[in-house]
Write a protein that holds these residues in place. Sequence first.
Motif, PDB file in Angstrom:
ATOM      1  N   LEU A   1       9.613  18.899 -10.926  1.00  0.00           N
ATOM      2  CA  LEU A   1       8.676  19.575 -10.022  1.00  0.00           C
ATOM      3  C   LEU A   1       8.767  21.108 -10.132  1.00  0.00           C
ATOM      4  O   LEU A   1       8.225  21.823  -9.293  1.00  0.00           O
ATOM      5  CB  LEU A   1       8.956  19.137  -8.576  1.00  0.00           C
ATOM      6  N   GLY A   2       9.478  21.581 -11.157  1.00  0.00           N
ATOM      7  CA  GLY A   2       9.542  23.021 -11.410  1.00  0.00           C
ATOM      8  C   GLY A   2      10.672  23.742 -10.703  1.00  0.00           C
ATOM      9  O   GLY A   2      10.746  24.972 -10.731  1.00  0.00           O
ATOM     10  N   VAL A   3      11.577  22.981 -10.053  1.00  0.00           N
ATOM     11  CA  VAL A   3      12.700  23.608  -9.340  1.00  0.00           C
ATOM     12  C   VAL A   3      13.967  23.330 -10.140  1.00  0.00           C
ATOM     13  O   VAL A   3      14.541  22.243 -10.065  1.00  0.00           O
ATOM     14  CB  VAL A   3      12.833  23.059  -7.902  1.00  0.00           C
ATOM     15  N   THR A   4      14.398  24.321 -10.906  1.00  0.00           N
ATOM     16  CA  THR A   4      15.526  24.139 -11.818  1.00  0.00           C
ATOM     17  C   THR A   4      16.710  25.003 -11.405  1.00  0.00           C
ATOM     18  O   THR A   4      16.584  25.919 -10.581  1.00  0.00           O
ATOM     19  CB  THR A   4      15.109  24.498 -13.257  1.00  0.00           C
ATOM     20  N   LYS A   5      17.871  24.706 -12.002  1.00  0.00           N
ATOM     21  CA  LYS A   5      19.112  25.394 -11.594  1.00  0.00           C
ATOM     22  C   LYS A   5      19.160  26.857 -12.040  1.00  0.00           C
ATOM     23  O   LYS A   5      19.962  27.629 -11.521  1.00  0.00           O
ATOM     24  CB  LYS A   5      20.317  24.660 -12.203  1.00  0.00           C
ATOM     25  N   ASP A   6      18.341  27.220 -13.014  1.00  0.00           N
ATOM     26  CA  ASP A   6      18.436  28.575 -13.572  1.00  0.00           C
ATOM     27  C   ASP A   6      17.593  29.605 -12.826  1.00  0.00           C
ATOM     28  O   ASP A   6      17.538  30.773 -13.215  1.00  0.00           O
ATOM     29  CB  ASP A   6      18.022  28.553 -15.049  1.00  0.00           C
ATOM     30  N   LEU A   7      16.930  29.213 -11.740  1.00  0.00           N
ATOM     31  CA  LEU A   7      16.060  30.131 -11.006  1.00  0.00           C
ATOM     32  C   LEU A   7      16.876  31.108 -10.156  1.00  0.00           C
ATOM     33  O   LEU A   7      17.945  30.760  -9.647  1.00  0.00           O
ATOM     34  CB  LEU A   7      15.114  29.348 -10.085  1.00  0.00           C
ATOM     35  N   THR A   8      16.365  32.331  -9.998  1.00  0.00           N
ATOM     36  CA  THR A   8      16.955  33.237  -9.007  1.00  0.00           C
ATOM     37  C   THR A   8      16.607  32.710  -7.617  1.00  0.00           C
ATOM     38  O   THR A   8      15.751  31.830  -7.461  1.00  0.00           O
ATOM     39  CB  THR A   8      16.392  34.658  -9.158  1.00  0.00           C
ATOM     40  N   ASP A   9      17.255  33.254  -6.594  1.00  0.00           N
ATOM     41  CA  ASP A   9      16.968  32.795  -5.230  1.00  0.00           C
ATOM     42  C   ASP A   9      15.501  33.022  -4.855  1.00  0.00           C
ATOM     43  O   ASP A   9      14.873  32.170  -4.209  1.00  0.00           O
ATOM     44  CB  ASP A   9      17.892  33.489  -4.218  1.00  0.00           C
ATOM     45  N   GLU A  10      14.952  34.174  -5.275  1.00  0.00           N
ATOM     46  CA  GLU A  10      13.534  34.448  -4.993  1.00  0.00           C
ATOM     47  C   GLU A  10      12.636  33.426  -5.693  1.00  0.00           C
ATOM     48  O   GLU A  10      11.685  32.897  -5.106  1.00  0.00           O
ATOM     49  CB  GLU A  10      13.150  35.869  -5.450  1.00  0.00           C
ATOM     50  N   GLN A  11      12.948  33.148  -6.954  1.00  0.00           N
ATOM     51  CA  GLN A  11      12.158  32.176  -7.718  1.00  0.00           C
ATOM     52  C   GLN A  11      12.304  30.766  -7.132  1.00  0.00           C
ATOM     53  O   GLN A  11      11.350  29.996  -7.093  1.00  0.00           O
ATOM     54  CB  GLN A  11      12.604  32.186  -9.191  1.00  0.00           C
TER      55      GLN A  11
ATOM     56  N   SER B   1      27.292  42.642  -6.174  1.00  0.00           N
ATOM     57  CA  SER B   1      26.770  42.280  -7.500  1.00  0.00           C
ATOM     58  C   SER B   1      25.440  41.541  -7.402  1.00  0.00           C
ATOM     59  O   SER B   1      24.765  41.332  -8.407  1.00  0.00           O
ATOM     60  CB  SER B   1      27.784  41.389  -8.225  1.00  0.00           C
ATOM     61  N   GLY B   2      25.082  41.127  -6.167  1.00  0.00           N
ATOM     62  CA  GLY B   2      23.854  40.358  -5.979  1.00  0.00           C
ATOM     63  C   GLY B   2      24.077  38.858  -5.950  1.00  0.00           C
ATOM     64  O   GLY B   2      23.146  38.093  -5.694  1.00  0.00           O
ATOM     65  N   LYS B   3      25.328  38.423  -6.207  1.00  0.00           N
ATOM     66  CA  LYS B   3      25.613  36.986  -6.196  1.00  0.00           C
ATOM     67  C   LYS B   3      25.849  36.498  -4.770  1.00  0.00           C
ATOM     68  O   LYS B   3      26.392  37.240  -3.945  1.00  0.00           O
ATOM     69  CB  LYS B   3      26.845  36.685  -7.056  1.00  0.00           C
ATOM     70  N   PRO B   4      25.473  35.245  -4.457  1.00  0.00           N
ATOM     71  CA  PRO B   4      25.720  34.704  -3.119  1.00  0.00           C
ATOM     72  C   PRO B   4      27.216  34.635  -2.824  1.00  0.00           C
ATOM     73  O   PRO B   4      28.017  34.346  -3.711  1.00  0.00           O
ATOM     74  CB  PRO B   4      25.123  33.291  -3.177  1.00  0.00           C
ATOM     75  N   GLN B   5      27.567  34.909  -1.567  1.00  0.00           N
ATOM     76  CA  GLN B   5      28.961  34.829  -1.166  1.00  0.00           C
ATOM     77  C   GLN B   5      29.362  33.362  -1.020  1.00  0.00           C
ATOM     78  O   GLN B   5      28.674  32.590  -0.347  1.00  0.00           O
ATOM     79  CB  GLN B   5      29.165  35.546   0.182  1.00  0.00           C
TER      80      GLN B   5
ATOM     81  N   ARG C   1      24.082  28.810   0.878  1.00  0.00           N
ATOM     82  CA  ARG C   1      23.549  29.335  -0.376  1.00  0.00           C
ATOM     83  C   ARG C   1      22.303  28.558  -0.756  1.00  0.00           C
ATOM     84  O   ARG C   1      22.228  27.346  -0.537  1.00  0.00           O
ATOM     85  CB  ARG C   1      24.578  29.189  -1.505  1.00  0.00           C
ATOM     86  N   LEU C   2      21.324  29.241  -1.325  1.00  0.00           N
ATOM     87  CA  LEU C   2      20.096  28.586  -1.768  1.00  0.00           C
ATOM     88  C   LEU C   2      20.311  27.913  -3.121  1.00  0.00           C
ATOM     89  O   LEU C   2      21.084  28.402  -3.945  1.00  0.00           O
ATOM     90  CB  LEU C   2      18.960  29.611  -1.884  1.00  0.00           C
ATOM     91  N   GLY C   3      19.634  26.801  -3.342  1.00  0.00           N
ATOM     92  CA  GLY C   3      19.728  26.149  -4.643  1.00  0.00           C
ATOM     93  C   GLY C   3      19.260  24.719  -4.600  1.00  0.00           C
ATOM     94  O   GLY C   3      19.047  24.152  -3.524  1.00  0.00           O
ATOM     95  N   PRO C   4      19.080  24.096  -5.788  1.00  0.00           N
ATOM     96  CA  PRO C   4      18.469  22.769  -5.872  1.00  0.00           C
ATOM     97  C   PRO C   4      19.449  21.599  -5.890  1.00  0.00           C
ATOM     98  O   PRO C   4      19.026  20.463  -6.057  1.00  0.00           O
ATOM     99  CB  PRO C   4      17.722  22.841  -7.208  1.00  0.00           C
ATOM    100  N   THR C   5      20.749  21.837  -5.738  1.00  0.00           N
ATOM    101  CA  THR C   5      21.700  20.732  -5.821  1.00  0.00           C
ATOM    102  C   THR C   5      22.140  20.293  -4.430  1.00  0.00           C
ATOM    103  O   THR C   5      22.038  21.058  -3.461  1.00  0.00           O
ATOM    104  CB  THR C   5      22.934  21.127  -6.658  1.00  0.00           C
ATOM    105  N   PRO C   6      22.629  19.052  -4.291  1.00  0.00           N
ATOM    106  CA  PRO C   6      23.086  18.574  -2.989  1.00  0.00           C
ATOM    107  C   PRO C   6      24.123  19.512  -2.360  1.00  0.00           C
ATOM    108  O   PRO C   6      25.036  19.993  -3.040  1.00  0.00           O
ATOM    109  CB  PRO C   6      23.716  17.213  -3.327  1.00  0.00           C
ATOM    110  N   GLY C   7      23.944  19.785  -1.070  1.00  0.00           N
ATOM    111  CA  GLY C   7      24.857  20.669  -0.348  1.00  0.00           C
ATOM    112  C   GLY C   7      24.408  22.113  -0.303  1.00  0.00           C
ATOM    113  O   GLY C   7      24.863  22.875   0.563  1.00  0.00           O
ATOM    114  N   LEU C   8      23.527  22.522  -1.229  1.00  0.00           N
ATOM    115  CA  LEU C   8      22.950  23.870  -1.150  1.00  0.00           C
ATOM    116  C   LEU C   8      21.719  23.820  -0.242  1.00  0.00           C
ATOM    117  O   LEU C   8      21.244  22.752   0.137  1.00  0.00           O
ATOM    118  CB  LEU C   8      22.583  24.391  -2.541  1.00  0.00           C
ATOM    119  N   ALA C   9      21.208  25.010   0.129  1.00  0.00           N
ATOM    120  CA  ALA C   9      20.182  25.080   1.170  1.00  0.00           C
ATOM    121  C   ALA C   9      18.807  25.404   0.607  1.00  0.00           C
ATOM    122  O   ALA C   9      18.668  25.973  -0.482  1.00  0.00           O
ATOM    123  CB  ALA C   9      20.570  26.143   2.204  1.00  0.00           C
ATOM    124  N   LYS C  10      17.809  25.011   1.369  1.00  0.00           N
ATOM    125  CA  LYS C  10      16.426  25.416   1.104  1.00  0.00           C
ATOM    126  C   LYS C  10      15.820  25.848   2.434  1.00  0.00           C
ATOM    127  O   LYS C  10      16.401  25.615   3.502  1.00  0.00           O
ATOM    128  CB  LYS C  10      15.635  24.256   0.497  1.00  0.00           C
TER     129      LYS C  10
END
Length: 426
Positions: free
Chosen positions: A250-260, A373-377, A382-391
Amino acid sequence: MQLAILPWDALDERSWPGVSAMGPADIARVLGVYAQRVITPRGSTAVSGLELMTALRPPTRPVRDEATGNWVSGLNPGSLGTEPMDPAPPEGQPEHPAVFRTGWKGGFLREEAFQWVRDVDTLTAEDCRLPWAIGLDLNTAFLAAAARLTVGLSEPVHLLHPAFSPKVPGSWLVDLSHIDLDPRLPSPFTPDGTRPAGPAWYQTHTVAYAQELGHNVEPLEAYLRKETGAYLDPWHDRLKTAYVDTLADLGVTKDLTDEQFLTAMEAHKSADPAMAAVLAAIKATVKGGIGKLFENPQGKHYKEGEPWPAMMRPTWRPDIRAAVISKARVNMHRKMLNMAKMTGLFPLAVLSDCVVYPSPGPSPLDILPYATSGKPQPGAFRLGPTPGLAKLEGVQSMDWAVDLMEKGLNPARHIKGGDAVLDDGE
């Protein structure tokens, strides 16, 4: 061969949204992808979730009989075996035959997901000046909690005044009422977030979290299981892969930035309705499969103390369901505590895997903690497409959220919008 007869509601709209209205080719594609990535559907997604556990950890395996040299059926290590297991009294319910016979009055586990609304009296002027309320939703929180989860495989053993061990799965009678926590956070020890009133039964992860927070725990008694294993690991791995792969379709991949990622999530359901339906079915499989581990008696004519069909399965295991939910609730609380330390923000409400925060802007990027550095603490949401991360679950005005809180309603239930505030029990 499995048949899905759509006019007979074979594909429940809640688990398979929009599928019954699709053309034959799309319906076949939805069911085919689900069968390939999860399991051939057999009944509801909840039944499929339970069937998948058994398929990945079958109760028996071929073993060679040394006396005859023949192959025979033997128990499979790490499985739940072939026979149902009676719960420890606090893990069952009053009507279970094993509990009913004893006349047990010692209380029961209350390991359920959070359903908490912050007291409006704890809101500060600074909170109320923030114009937005943002809902963050954890991806398949129960699935994330099932990863590397040690559960009991043998009968429960009763112990008096045992030393607590965070490595032993079971149920512990402990008094955690002395633990005083910030009122702007829910208590991690009860589903409604209120402070415990006295001794109560808790699953191992809940007691371990009290210890992690620096408090002394002295169990009065416990029901523990000596034979243990990560029974749900293959189930977790298969469903995690199915979830991540379907989101990627569906176009939601692990390599996206948080904005993407936020942009891709806004459009993912319309990108491919068939794959969006598969994703919904995978999520329903997780939730329903865990729910089926503790299925109650059905029907008007049931009498307490009589057996019912669900409890006759080896997979009727309320202690395993309690372990998953306890770990998920503790994980959520740990993230909220770390968020408070890193950002000074406290939640307005929590409902299972959704938490609502006040925010200076309408995006999660306005409240989530990032390093220079811009990385999530690590440790917070944290935002992301894997189980346990947030949307992002939804955005509303802070006034809207406070209005619901004052009415005793839960903003986390309604933050998504739609037919919002009809009934908080919907």
